[in-house]
Write a protein that holds these residues in place. Sequence first.
Motif: not given
Length: 197
Positions: A55-61, A63-64, A67-72
């Motif tokens: 999920a951290i990678v968008t459909a276009e390939g 980086l999301n 979402l990553l910012r939220e996680r870290i």
Amino acid sequence: MIIGLTGGIGSGKSAASRVFESLGIGCVDADVVARDVVARGTPALDAIAERFGDAIVTAEGQLNRALLRERIFTSPNDKAWLEALLHPLIREQMLTQLAQQPPPYSILVAPLLFENGLEALCDETVLIDVPESVQRQRVMQRDKTGEDQVQRIIDSQMSRADKQARATYCIENTGTREKLEAAVLALHRHFVAQSPQ
């Protein structure tokens, strides 16, 4: 010779770097390098996907980032892991790009130059400086962002006084574009005169 160029959000460091570039000086932007090392198909992006899930990678390939910012921000361990992965890659890429710039000197543009210890890579540093009230006004206008959010970003960066104390040169950027251009040109002449080439 490598010159570090920094400034808080809304200070005008991008405008200053464009003036240096117009004078034929190569600029390496830490933010651009940070995006490049996690671009589609890179080993770093693969490693991030392996740790955080697809999920951290968008459909276009890509980086999301949201979402990553939220996680870290909710996990100090994940943040430390990500920094351990990316910081050496970013540093190596910046040094490679800086080495490819033509003489007499090059510019490393980094908003968090002092915060991330990148001044260690530089011979001298230039701070583009404005009062916090000017930062808030410019960023709110530019990004259509609320004052609270802008203030949180400013508060997360090193204090203005600390940056002023650490910078070799300081350009106060509260005047006109012409005034900024003149200040950059004066520094450019100084750096050319100082350059070993």
